[in-house]
Motif scaffolding. Structure first.
Motif, mmCIF file in Angstrom:
data_model
loop_
_atom_site.group_PDB
_atom_site.id
_atom_site.type_symbol
_atom_site.label_atom_id
_atom_site.label_comp_id
_atom_site.label_asym_id
_atom_site.label_seq_id
_atom_site.Cartn_x
_atom_site.Cartn_y
_atom_site.Cartn_z
ATOM 1 N N THR B 86 0.711 -1.151 0.059
ATOM 2 C CA THR B 86 0.026 -0.123 0.151
ATOM 3 C C THR B 86 0.941 1.301 0.027
ATOM 4 O O THR B 86 1.822 1.434 0.650
ATOM 5 C CB THR B 86 -0.840 -0.149 1.189
ATOM 6 O OG1 THR B 86 -1.618 -1.454 1.357
ATOM 7 C CG2 THR B 86 -2.028 1.018 1.232
ATOM 8 N N PHE B 87 0.813 2.115 -0.911
ATOM 9 C CA PHE B 87 1.382 3.223 -1.252
ATOM 10 C C PHE B 87 0.761 4.589 -1.121
ATOM 11 O O PHE B 87 -0.079 4.979 -2.016
ATOM 12 C CB PHE B 87 2.150 2.882 -2.647
ATOM 13 C CG PHE B 87 2.950 1.996 -2.558
ATOM 14 C CD1 PHE B 87 4.197 1.795 -2.213
ATOM 15 C CD2 PHE B 87 2.225 0.887 -3.163
ATOM 16 C CE1 PHE B 87 4.851 0.447 -2.398
ATOM 17 C CE2 PHE B 87 3.020 -0.489 -3.143
ATOM 18 C CZ PHE B 87 4.523 -0.633 -2.941
ATOM 19 N N ASP B 88 0.707 5.105 -0.005
ATOM 20 C CA ASP B 88 0.184 6.393 0.124
ATOM 21 C C ASP B 88 1.240 7.489 0.178
ATOM 22 O O ASP B 88 1.623 8.243 1.020
ATOM 23 C CB ASP B 88 -0.455 6.595 1.454
ATOM 24 C CG ASP B 88 -1.214 7.845 1.927
ATOM 25 O OD1 ASP B 88 -1.595 8.619 0.745
ATOM 26 O OD2 ASP B 88 -1.613 8.258 2.905
ATOM 27 N N ILE B 89 1.379 7.776 -1.199
ATOM 28 C CA ILE B 89 2.545 8.799 -1.616
ATOM 29 C C ILE B 89 2.477 9.896 -2.503
ATOM 30 O O ILE B 89 1.166 9.846 -3.324
ATOM 31 C CB ILE B 89 3.678 7.940 -2.344
ATOM 32 C CG1 ILE B 89 3.165 7.120 -3.524
ATOM 33 C CG2 ILE B 89 4.275 6.955 -1.419
ATOM 34 C CD1 ILE B 89 4.168 6.457 -4.592
ATOM 35 N N SER B 90 2.853 10.972 -2.591
ATOM 36 C CA SER B 90 2.724 12.131 -3.727
ATOM 37 C C SER B 90 4.027 12.242 -4.416
ATOM 38 O O SER B 90 5.025 12.210 -3.704
ATOM 39 C CB SER B 90 2.418 13.235 -2.830
ATOM 40 O OG SER B 90 3.386 14.057 -2.394
ATOM 41 N N VAL B 91 3.994 12.518 -5.672
ATOM 42 C CA VAL B 91 4.999 12.742 -6.377
ATOM 43 C C VAL B 91 4.905 14.217 -6.935
ATOM 44 O O VAL B 91 3.978 14.335 -7.822
ATOM 45 C CB VAL B 91 4.895 11.588 -7.583
ATOM 46 C CG1 VAL B 91 6.235 11.940 -8.448
ATOM 47 C CG2 VAL B 91 5.126 10.252 -7.108
ATOM 48 N N LYS B 92 5.740 15.029 -6.639
ATOM 49 C CA LYS B 92 5.624 16.355 -6.869
ATOM 50 C C LYS B 92 7.088 16.790 -7.648
ATOM 51 O O LYS B 92 8.216 16.596 -6.947
ATOM 52 C CB LYS B 92 5.431 17.208 -5.700
ATOM 53 C CG LYS B 92 4.225 17.098 -5.029
ATOM 54 C CD LYS B 92 2.832 18.158 -5.643
ATOM 55 C CE LYS B 92 1.618 17.729 -5.451
ATOM 56 N NZ LYS B 92 1.087 17.198 -4.248
ATOM 57 N N LYS B 93 6.935 17.020 -8.913
ATOM 58 C CA LYS B 93 7.977 17.199 -9.653
ATOM 59 C C LYS B 93 8.939 15.809 -9.521
ATOM 60 O O LYS B 93 8.792 14.992 -9.834
ATOM 61 C CB LYS B 93 8.632 18.351 -9.333
ATOM 62 C CG LYS B 93 9.474 19.003 -10.481
ATOM 63 C CD LYS B 93 9.881 20.439 -10.661
ATOM 64 C CE LYS B 93 10.649 20.859 -11.800
ATOM 65 N NZ LYS B 93 11.681 21.740 -11.706
ATOM 66 N N GLU B 99 3.831 7.781 2.913
ATOM 67 C CA GLU B 99 3.883 6.457 3.665
ATOM 68 C C GLU B 99 3.711 5.435 2.870
ATOM 69 O O GLU B 99 2.632 5.060 1.854
ATOM 70 C CB GLU B 99 2.790 6.557 4.869
ATOM 71 C CG GLU B 99 3.297 7.416 5.832
ATOM 72 C CD GLU B 99 2.292 7.558 7.111
ATOM 73 O OE1 GLU B 99 2.675 8.147 8.385
ATOM 74 O OE2 GLU B 99 1.204 6.819 6.924
ATOM 75 N N ILE B 100 4.375 4.258 3.206
ATOM 76 C CA ILE B 100 4.168 3.035 2.543
ATOM 77 C C ILE B 100 4.007 1.863 3.670
ATOM 78 O O ILE B 100 4.538 1.986 4.800
ATOM 79 C CB ILE B 100 5.475 2.612 1.626
ATOM 80 C CG1 ILE B 100 6.567 2.594 2.445
ATOM 81 C CG2 ILE B 100 5.572 3.592 0.438
ATOM 82 C CD1 ILE B 100 7.860 2.064 1.943
ATOM 83 N N SER B 101 3.113 1.013 3.293
ATOM 84 C CA SER B 101 2.909 0.080 4.434
ATOM 85 C C SER B 101 2.866 -1.294 3.772
ATOM 86 O O SER B 101 2.596 -1.829 2.765
ATOM 87 C CB SER B 101 1.671 0.274 5.395
ATOM 88 O OG SER B 101 0.393 0.610 4.266
ATOM 89 N N GLY B 102 3.115 -2.328 4.759
ATOM 90 C CA GLY B 102 3.257 -3.548 4.237
ATOM 91 C C GLY B 102 3.621 -4.648 5.576
ATOM 92 O O GLY B 102 3.016 -4.421 6.650
ATOM 93 N N SER B 103 4.295 -5.606 5.400
ATOM 94 C CA SER B 103 4.560 -6.535 6.374
ATOM 95 C C SER B 103 5.842 -7.204 5.892
ATOM 96 O O SER B 103 6.620 -7.187 5.224
ATOM 97 C CB SER B 103 3.551 -7.443 6.811
ATOM 98 O OG SER B 103 2.990 -7.901 5.445
ATOM 99 N N GLN B 104 6.121 -8.358 6.980
ATOM 100 C CA GLN B 104 7.251 -9.096 6.795
ATOM 101 C C GLN B 104 7.183 -10.140 5.580
ATOM 102 O O GLN B 104 6.061 -10.351 5.291
ATOM 103 C CB GLN B 104 7.513 -9.873 8.058
ATOM 104 C CG GLN B 104 8.744 -10.579 8.182
ATOM 105 C CD GLN B 104 9.805 -9.836 9.075
ATOM 106 O OE1 GLN B 104 9.258 -9.269 10.001
ATOM 107 N NE2 GLN B 104 11.083 -9.529 8.723
ATOM 108 N N ILE B 105 8.255 -10.283 4.778
ATOM 109 C CA ILE B 105 8.321 -11.215 3.937
ATOM 110 C C ILE B 105 8.525 -12.500 4.245
ATOM 111 O O ILE B 105 9.446 -12.832 5.030
ATOM 112 C CB ILE B 105 9.596 -10.833 2.891
ATOM 113 C CG1 ILE B 105 9.519 -9.459 2.076
ATOM 114 C CG2 ILE B 105 9.807 -11.878 1.679
ATOM 115 C CD1 ILE B 105 10.688 -8.897 1.218
ATOM 116 N N ILE B 106 7.675 -13.629 3.881
ATOM 117 C CA ILE B 106 7.687 -14.665 4.256
ATOM 118 C C ILE B 106 8.574 -15.322 3.272
ATOM 119 O O ILE B 106 9.441 -16.315 3.722
ATOM 120 C CB ILE B 106 6.434 -15.476 4.138
ATOM 121 C CG1 ILE B 106 5.186 -14.968 5.019
ATOM 122 C CG2 ILE B 106 6.468 -16.742 4.364
ATOM 123 C CD1 ILE B 106 3.916 -15.349 4.819
#
Lengths: 483, 137
Positions: B86-93, B99-106
């Motif tokens: 999940t990527f709650d990001i903004s790209v300005k120029k 914020e990015i969210s996720g979890s441990q890699i299995i």
């Protein structure tokens, strides 16, 4: 797209793309290939990428492409380009992310027939001692100070730690240590990745393989190298792990600005470069050498682990289970060397990406015992097929900047291999041919299937026919360990 | 049936991997590229517990920004064994933050060495943005 008619045939094994082909080419492209091998790459981009490489500032001679070529991500795999020192450029992308990815070959006095029933155990032991797989961490945890020592000393670092012997170091490209490495030019991020990964194989096409010397083509050279028909040998194929990947990543990013500062125009941003004598060029050279030394040390530690596995499984069962170093070579590297161009010796930076140094007899930097036969060249085949030991020739010195091929070279995309080849079936097939496989991932195994590669024998016939290497021995795999 | 408004697709490349990514805006393009990269590596994430990280990257151009963003994720996946979905990001120029969210890699089956600049160009059309990314594996 390139067409056959764009190429001038020089002879059965050589083709040339003249500078007139595209206005931004600075030098011609010379391709070492048979018509058949050449036709097999017409559908992909390796030759176009070679033409792009021919635009790098300060190139001398020609851009060379080896018969195991395939498309890369900027510079073709199997490419060799020499730039004038110090005003020519150095390009991290023309060396690759896996800096000093290379091969080490160890010979033995263990007869295959005497230990055939122990190979299963040998494969298991090698798999146990040599950590492999995606992002794998090893048993060694280097402190910051120790990592700096590895960067400066390369395989020589292993001497004080008991991983290496003088005989090992003697038989290494650059004797296992590249001078001029500077850990201060390496980012903290690269060091963070490098600390836990020394002595690990990684994944992808990297492997440890037990082979049988199947056929000798040059008995004097084979005797000098300690290779004997019917006896076991071990190949280790890997590089500088996350440490090298990060260094290349850092400098490719940094050089995006350098090309603007030095007003360099390029057809592909992955080819970014900086003059060798610029602060940027010097920093990359020093960092790249640190990664190269890390890779030499990595293969040294893995060789130590392979020796432990041999001792555990064969110790006391045969008279001599020791593994002796034959040679260790890089196939992704930038080196400052002296070569004769138009009759004059000049200093150049030779970029070899998926190409091996192949110095001829009497060249500087060879172990004295190999001076007469030339530098050993180790050409691993695809999994389950043959590998080759060659030596450099006088012709490789005059015609290919002392370089030759590095492997079989892919023909099939990983996507297609994954779709058409079943890992389990491949595993069974290889096992039924007497090859013991230990693989971390079955889909990963399928991607590296022999069908996905060119015929290594055809590649070797080409470099040998062209005279830029000479055949010494052919090896057949009996156990393969992959991440 | 038309192409979904955002997504990624693996494309043929002899030795390495390449992705075609498209989206209606830059933020989704970056997010889709990240999802595509994890899919190529066959990354499997734990469902719980979720973690969130702040991320901030600034570069000299848009292409460097997407390379920098994906390389950042590769670094975190190797160092901390975290992946994100999940990527709650903004790209300005040429600045990315959020914020990015996720979890441990299995598990992760494939190793990606790096994200390359090879033939990299973020294209803008009336339908949004698209890009082709080649990875070194």
């Amino acid at each position: 797209m390139m067409r056959m008619q764009d190429m001038q045939k020089i002879n059965e094994y050589e083709w040339e793309i003249p500078v007139s082909f595209r206005s931004d080419m600075r030098v011609p492209v010379r391709i070492f290939a048979t018509r058949r091998l050449l036709e097999s790459v017409m559908q992909e981009k390796s030759l176009e990428q070679a033409v792009n490489a021919a635009t790098l500032p300060g190139l001398v001679g020609r851009v060379l492409v080896m018969p195991d070529m395939h498309q890369g991500y900027g510079f073709p795999i199997g490419g060799v380009a020499a730039t004038r020192y110090p005003d020519g450029v150095i390009s991290p992308g023309a060396i690759g992310y896996d800096i000093n990815c290379g091969v080490r070959l160890l010979s033995s006095k263990v007869e295959f027939e005497a230990v055939e029933d122990r190979l299963e155990h040998l494969a298991t032991a090698l798999d146990k001692y040599c950590p492999s797989g995606v992002g794998v961490k090893g048993d060694i945890r280097l402190t910051t100070k120790e990592l700096d020592q590895v960067c400066r000393q390369g395989a020589r670092w292993g001497l004080s730690r008991g991983y290496a012997s003088d005989a090992d170091l003697q038989r290494c490209e650059e004797f296992g240590t590249l001078d001029g490495a500077d850990p201060d030019k390496v980012s903290q991020r690269a060091k963070q990745r490098g600390r836990p990964q020394l002595g690990t194989l990684g994944a992808g096409n990297h492997f440890i393989e037990v082979d049988v010397v199947e056929k000798i083509f040059d008995s004097e050279a084979a005797r000098t190298l300690g290779l004997q028909e019917g006896f076991l040998a071990v190949q280790i194929h890997c590089g500088s792990r996350g440490f090298g990947h990060q260094i290349c990543t850092d400098y490719v990013r940094e050089f995006q600005g350098a090309i603007q500062r030095y007003n360099i125009k390029l057809p592909d941003r992955e080819l970014v470069c900086a003059p060798l004598d610029s602060p940027e060029g010097q920093s990359y050279l020093a960092a790249m050498r640190a990664a190269a030394n890390y890779a030499f040390a990595n293969r040294q530690v893995l060789a130590y682990y392979a020796r432990q596995a041999f001792e555990e499984v064969l110790g006391g069962r045969v008279n001599n289970w020791h593994l002796n170093q034959v040679y260790d070579i890089a196939h992704n590297m930038g080196k400052i060397e002296s070569h004769k161009i138009n009759g004059k010796n000049i200093k150049v930076c030779v970029h070899r990406k998926g190409a091996t140094r192949a110095f001829g007899p009497g060249s500087p930097g060879l172990p004295p015992e190999y001076s007469k036969i030339g530098q050993p060249v180790l050409v691993p085949g695809s999994m389950g097929t043959a590998s080759w030991v060659l030596v450099g020739t006088e012709q490789s010195m005059t015609r290919s900047f002392g370089s030759t091929c590095h492997g079989a070279g892919r023909v099939m995309s990983r996507r297609k291999a994954k779709k058409t080849i079943r890992g389990e079936r491949l595993l069974k097939e290889l096992e039924s041919r007497g090859i013991h496989i230990r693989a971390g991932s079955l889909p990963g195994l399928a991607e590296e299937a022999p069908q996905a590669y060119k015929d290594v024998d055809a590649v070797v016939e080409t470099v040998s026919g062209a005279g830029i290497a000479k055949k010494v021995a052919r090896l057949r795999p009996v156990a393969v360990i992959k991440g | 049936m038309g192409k979904p408004s955002e997504g990624y697709r693996e494309i043929d490349h002899t030795a390495d991997w390449a992705l075609h990514v498209w989206a209606h805006d830059l933020e989704s393009l970056f997010g889709q590229a990240a999802l595509g990269m994890y899919a190529l590596a066959e990354t499997v994430l734990q469902t719980e517990p979720r973690i969130t990280r702040r991320i901030k990257i600034e570069t000299r151009d848009l292409e460097s920004l997407i390379v920098g963003f994906l390389n950042e994720l590769l670094f975190i996946s190797e160092q901390d064994i975290y992946g994100f979905d999940t990527f709650d990001i903004s790209v300005k120029k040429y600045k990315l933050s959020g914020e990015i969210s996720g979890s441990q890699i299995i598990s992760q089956k494939k190793e990606i060495k790096a994200v390359t600049y090879h033939a990299l160009e973020i294209k803008h059309s009336k339908n949004g943005f698209e890009v082709q990314i080649v990875f070194d594996v």
